[in-house]
Write a protein that holds these residues in place. Structure first.
Motif, PDB file in Angstrom:
ATOM      1  N   PHE A   1       0.853  -0.900  -0.138  1.00 26.85           N
ATOM      2  CA  PHE A   1      -0.112  -0.038   0.065  1.00 26.85           C
ATOM      3  C   PHE A   1       0.934   1.090   0.010  1.00 26.85           C
ATOM      4  CE2 PHE A   1      -4.006   0.370   2.454  1.00 26.85           C
ATOM      5  CZ  PHE A   1      -5.014   0.636   1.404  1.00 26.85           C
TER       6      PHE A   1
ATOM      7  N   HIS B   1       0.633   5.158   0.760  1.00 27.36           N
ATOM      8  CA  HIS B   1      -0.132   6.312   1.224  1.00 27.36           C
ATOM      9  C   HIS B   1       0.724   7.855   1.143  1.00 27.36           C
ATOM     10  CE1 HIS B   1      -2.996   3.993   2.831  1.00 27.36           C
ATOM     11  NE2 HIS B   1      -3.975   4.871   3.318  1.00 27.36           N
TER      12      HIS B   1
ATOM     13  N   TRP C   1      -5.312  12.664   8.337  1.00 33.11           N
ATOM     14  CA  TRP C   1      -6.555  12.883   7.449  1.00 33.11           C
ATOM     15  C   TRP C   1      -6.448  14.241   7.166  1.00 33.11           C
ATOM     16  CZ3 TRP C   1     -11.550  10.507   9.944  1.00 33.11           C
ATOM     17  CH2 TRP C   1     -11.550   9.149   9.709  1.00 33.11           C
TER      18      TRP C   1
ATOM     19  N   HIS D   1      -7.274  10.392  -1.366  1.00 31.02           N
ATOM     20  CA  HIS D   1      -7.377   9.944  -0.117  1.00 31.02           C
ATOM     21  C   HIS D   1      -8.484  10.830   0.550  1.00 31.02           C
ATOM     22  CE1 HIS D   1      -6.593   8.891   4.444  1.00 31.02           C
ATOM     23  NE2 HIS D   1      -6.053   7.708   3.700  1.00 31.02           N
ATOM     24  N   HIS D   2      -9.066  10.889   1.627  1.00 27.12           N
ATOM     25  CA  HIS D   2     -10.301  11.844   2.154  1.00 27.12           C
ATOM     26  C   HIS D   2     -10.294  13.157   1.810  1.00 27.12           C
ATOM     27  CE1 HIS D   2     -10.770   7.648   3.824  1.00 27.12           C
ATOM     28  NE2 HIS D   2     -10.292   7.764   5.012  1.00 27.12           N
TER      29      HIS D   2
ATOM     30  N   TYR E   1      -6.353   2.777  -4.869  1.00 25.17           N
ATOM     31  CA  TYR E   1      -7.037   3.295  -3.766  1.00 25.17           C
ATOM     32  C   TYR E   1      -7.934   4.650  -4.200  1.00 25.17           C
ATOM     33  CZ  TYR E   1      -7.894   5.117   1.056  1.00 25.17           C
ATOM     34  OH  TYR E   1      -8.660   5.665   2.194  1.00 25.17           O
TER      35      TYR E   1
ATOM     36  N   TRP F   1      -9.398  -0.607  -4.304  1.00 26.57           N
ATOM     37  CA  TRP F   1      -9.346  -0.661  -2.756  1.00 26.57           C
ATOM     38  C   TRP F   1     -10.202   0.370  -2.281  1.00 26.57           C
ATOM     39  CZ3 TRP F   1      -8.855   0.401   2.078  1.00 26.57           C
ATOM     40  CH2 TRP F   1      -8.298  -0.702   3.188  1.00 26.57           C
TER      41      TRP F   1
ATOM     42  N   ASP G   1     -12.630   1.990   0.590  1.00 29.83           N
ATOM     43  CA  ASP G   1     -12.802   2.055   2.139  1.00 29.83           C
ATOM     44  C   ASP G   1     -14.167   2.885   2.310  1.00 29.83           C
ATOM     45  OD1 ASP G   1     -10.820   4.129   4.560  1.00 29.83           O
ATOM     46  OD2 ASP G   1     -12.781   4.647   3.841  1.00 29.83           O
TER      47      ASP G   1
ATOM     48  N   GLU H   1      -6.606  -2.822  11.831  1.00 26.39           N
ATOM     49  CA  GLU H   1      -5.589  -2.349  11.033  1.00 26.39           C
ATOM     50  C   GLU H   1      -4.038  -2.507  11.766  1.00 26.39           C
ATOM     51  OE1 GLU H   1      -6.854   1.637  10.323  1.00 26.39           O
ATOM     52  OE2 GLU H   1      -7.773   1.058   8.690  1.00 26.39           O
TER      53      GLU H   1
ATOM     54  N   ASN I   1      -4.393  -5.900   6.323  1.00 24.67           N
ATOM     55  CA  ASN I   1      -3.738  -4.653   5.983  1.00 24.67           C
ATOM     56  C   ASN I   1      -3.049  -3.872   7.303  1.00 24.67           C
ATOM     57  OD1 ASN I   1      -6.400  -3.772   6.734  1.00 24.67           O
ATOM     58  ND2 ASN I   1      -6.052  -1.776   5.664  1.00 24.67           N
TER      59      ASN I   1
ATOM     60  N   TRP J   1      -0.363   5.886   8.531  1.00 23.52           N
ATOM     61  CA  TRP J   1      -0.442   5.289   7.110  1.00 23.52           C
ATOM     62  C   TRP J   1       0.436   6.327   6.410  1.00 23.52           C
ATOM     63  CZ3 TRP J   1      -2.506   0.891   5.996  1.00 23.52           C
ATOM     64  CH2 TRP J   1      -3.402   0.353   7.109  1.00 23.52           C
TER      65      TRP J   1
HETATM   66  C1  FUL Z   1      -8.724   3.964   6.750  1.00 22.19           C
HETATM   67  C2  FUL Z   1      -8.571   5.462   6.256  1.00 22.19           C
HETATM   68  O1  FUL Z   1      -9.313   6.094   6.945  1.00 22.19           O
HETATM   69  C3  FUL Z   1      -7.103   5.475   6.744  1.00 22.19           C
HETATM   70  O2  FUL Z   1      -6.506   6.995   6.312  1.00 22.19           O
HETATM   71  C4  FUL Z   1      -6.281   4.646   5.710  1.00 22.19           C
HETATM   72  O3  FUL Z   1      -6.435   4.920   4.327  1.00 22.19           O
HETATM   73  C5  FUL Z   1      -6.690   3.087   5.826  1.00 22.19           C
HETATM   74  C6  FUL Z   1      -6.156   2.268   5.016  1.00 22.19           C
HETATM   75  O4  FUL Z   1      -8.063   2.975   5.887  1.00 22.19           O
HETATM   76  O5  FUL Z   1      -9.898   3.501   6.683  1.00 22.19           O
END
Ligand code: FUL
Length: 471
Positions: free
Chosen positions: A28, A30, A41, A79-80, A125, A164, A166, A211, A276, A283
C-alpha cells in the motif's frame, strides 16, 4: 448434512480472486498532501502549493517493494482530503495545481509505469469520502463525479489488479450525508477492468477486521454471504432490525466460517481475507516515526499469520516529503525479503516419497510433491478424514512445513502434523484451516518421517503441496 457440506465444499473463487491470492504480499502506498502537513487525515482545505516532492522517484518505491518480495502496489490516488495525484479533468484540486513539475506531472502515471517496468502489478485506492469536492453530499452529483474519476483511472493507466475502497462516509457542505452508489461503481470497474478485484468495500476481498496486523488463527475463505454486504457501511447503518434477516456478520467477528457458523446460512460465498497494516504507526509519513519502523520479527510474525494463514498481506509504506521511501523502511524491507528468500529457497521434500490412507483415481498422493499448483491428492468423495505419511529419505533438520489445498476449494477444517522420533510419533503442529496456504513454523527438529493427519474436512480433503524447509 451431506448435501449441505457438499455445497460448502464446492464454493469456488473467481479467477480474479484466485489471481490475487497467488500474489500473497503487496504494498500500500499512502502519499498526498498529508505527507506535507504531517497529518493522517486532511480536511480538504489544503493548498495544492504544499505538494512538492523534491526527489520523487517511483522506481525507488518499486525497488523497495521488490526487495521485500512484494508482487504489487496499491496507490492512494485520492485520500479523504480529495487531492488527486493525477491531473483529473473533473477538478482543479490535484497535482496540476501544485508546483511539482510545474503542474505538468502525474504521480499515478509514473507509479503505474514504474510498476510495469519493475514487473509488479499496479492497483488503486480511491477514497469515496471526499472532504474537498463541493458536490459531496449531493448524492447523485457526487456519484457522477466519483464515477468520472474512476473511469479516468481505469482507462488511462493500463491494467489495474485491485480497486481498494474504504467505506468512510460523511456529510457534504449541504449538510447531507452522501449516499454512495456502490453498484454503479462496481459495474464501471467490472466493465473497464474485469480482472481487477474490488477489495474491502467490495465483493471480492474481505477486510481482516483490524489495521494492527492482528491475524486470526482460522481465516476461512468461504463465509456467509451477508458478510459481504455488511461491509457497505451505509447499508449497515440503515439496518434497523437484524432479526428480519439471517444474522448479519461483521468482518471483526472472531469466527466467520467454521462449520458452526456456516451451517446456519442459506448462502455462502468465497470471500477471502486481506491483512492490511502499516510498516510504521501512521499510514502517512511523519518524521517523528522514523525510529518506529516495525521490527523484522514483527513483520515476519504478520507475514506468517497472513500469507501463512490463508490471507494476503497488504503492507503500507509511506513515502516521505522527498517522495522517497525512507532509508530505515528500505533497509527493513530488504532484510525481510532476504529472510523470506533464504527460508524458502530449498524445499527439502523434493524427491521425497509419500503414502496416503486412501486415494481417488486420478488424484494420487505424488501430486503433493510435484511442485504443480493445479494437481492435487484427494481420497474418495465422502471421506472426511485421512492420513498422509511423507518420507524425506534421510534424516533432516527442519523448521517449516508449507501445506496448500487445491486453490479452487476450501475443505480442511482440522489437522495435525507429527514427526517420528525413536520409533514414536510426536505432535509437531495442529491447526484448522489450510486453504490457499498454511505455513507451519516450529523449533528445529530432526526427522526422516512426517505425517499429516486430517481430522475434519468438508466432503473430502484435497492437498496440492507439502513442502519442507529449514529457515
Ligand atoms: C482507513 C483510512 O481512514 C486511513 O486513512 C487509511 O487510508 C486506511 C487504509 O483506511 O479507513
Amino acid at each position: 448434512m451431506n448435501d449441505w457440506i457438499q455445497y460448502a465444499a464446492q464454493i469456488k473463487p473467481s479467477d480474479r480472486q484466485a489471481a490475487l491470492q497467488e500474489m500473497e504480499f503487496y504494498a500500500f502506498i499512502h502519499f498526498t498532501v498529508n505527507t506535507f502537513t504531517d497529518k493522517e487525515w486532511g480536511d480538504g482545505t489544503e493548498d495544492p502549493a504544499i505538494f512538492n516532492p523534491t526527489q520523487f522517484d517511483a522506481r525507488q518505491w518499486v525497488e523497495s517493494c521488490r526487495d521485500a518480495g512484494m508482487k504489487g502496489l496499491i496507490l492512494t490516488c485520492k485520500h479523504h482530503d480529495g487531492f488527486c495525484l493525477w491531473p483529473s479533468q473533473f477538478t482543479e484540486h490535484s497535482v496540476k495545481s501544485s508546483p511539482w513539475k510545474h503542474g505538468e506531472g502525474d504521480i499515478v502515471r509514473e507509479v503505474a509505469d514504474a510498476c510495469r517496468q519493475g514487473g509488479i502489478k499496479f492497483g488503486i485506492y480511491l477514497s469515496p469520502w471526499d472532504r474537498h469536492e463541493p458536490s459531496y453530499g449531493d448524492s447523485q452529483r457526487y456519484n457522477t463525479y466519483f464515477i468520472n474519476q474512476l473511469r479516468e483511472l481505469l482507462t488511462n493507466y493500463g491494467d489495474i489488479f485491485c480497486v481498494w475502497f474504504d467505506g468512510a462516509c460523511g456529510e457534504g457542505p449541504n449538510g447531507k450525508r452522501q449516499e454512495y452508489d456502490w453498484d454503479a461503481y462496481y459495474s464501471v470497474i467490472r466493465k473497464l477492468q474485469p480482472n481487477a478485484v474490488i477489495s474491502v468495500c467490495g465483493p471480492d476481498i474481505r477486510w481482516c477486521g483490524n489495521e494492527a496486523g492482528y491475524c486470526r488463527e482460522s481465516e476461512w475463505s468461504v463465509v456467509p454471504e451477508s458478510l459481504r454486504s455488511s461491509e457497505r457501511v451505509q447499508e449497515k447503518s440503515q439496518q434497523t432490525d437484524d432479526r428480519e434477516f439471517s444474522r448479519r456478520y461483521d468482518s471483526q467477528d472472531r469466527d466467520l466460517g467454521s462449520r458452526e457458523i456456516i451451517s446456519k446460512e442459506q448462502k455462502l460465498v468465497w470471500y477471502p481475507a486481506e491483512v492490511n497494516t502499516s510498516i510504521r504507526p501512521g499510514w502517512f509519513y511523519h518524521a517523528d516515526e522514523d525510529d518506529k519502523v516495525r521490527s523484522l520479527d514483527e513483520l515476519l510474525h504478520i507475514y506468517y499469520g497472513s500469507v501463512g494463514g490463508n490471507a494476503t498481506f497488504l503492507l503500507n509504506l509511506p513515502p516521505d516529503q522527498r517522495g522517497l521511501i525512507h532509508e530505515n523502511d528500505r533497509a527493513r524491507l530488504k532484510e525481510l525479503g532476504e529472510t523470506l528468500r533464504n527460508t524458502f529457497r530449498t524445499n527439502l521434500a523434493e524427491g521425497a516419497a509419500a503414502v496416503a490412507s486412501e486415494t481417488r483415481q486420478g488424484y494420487g498422493v505424488q501430486h503433493i510433491l510435484d511442485g504443480k499448483r493445479d494437481t492435487f491428492w484427494s481420497p474418495e468423495e465422502g471421506t472426511e478424514q485421512a492420513l498422509i505419511e511423507v518420507d524425506l529419505l534421510d534424516e533432516k533438520i527442519i523448521n517449516h512445513i508449507v501445506l496448500k489445498e487445491n486453490p479452487y476449494s476450501q475443505r480442511i477444517e482440522r489437522f495435525e502434523l507429527e514427526y517420528l522420533e525413536n520409533g514414536e510419533w510426536k505432535l509437531l503442529y495442529h491447526g484448522t484451516v489450510i486453504g490457499y496456504k498454511r505455513i507451519c513454523r516450529f523449533e528445529d527438529l530432526k526427522s526422516r518421517y512426517i505425517r499429516l493427519k486430517i481430522n475434519e474436512s468438508r466432503w473430502c480433503p484435497t492437498l496440492s503441496a507439502f513442502e519442507v524447509y529449514r529457515g
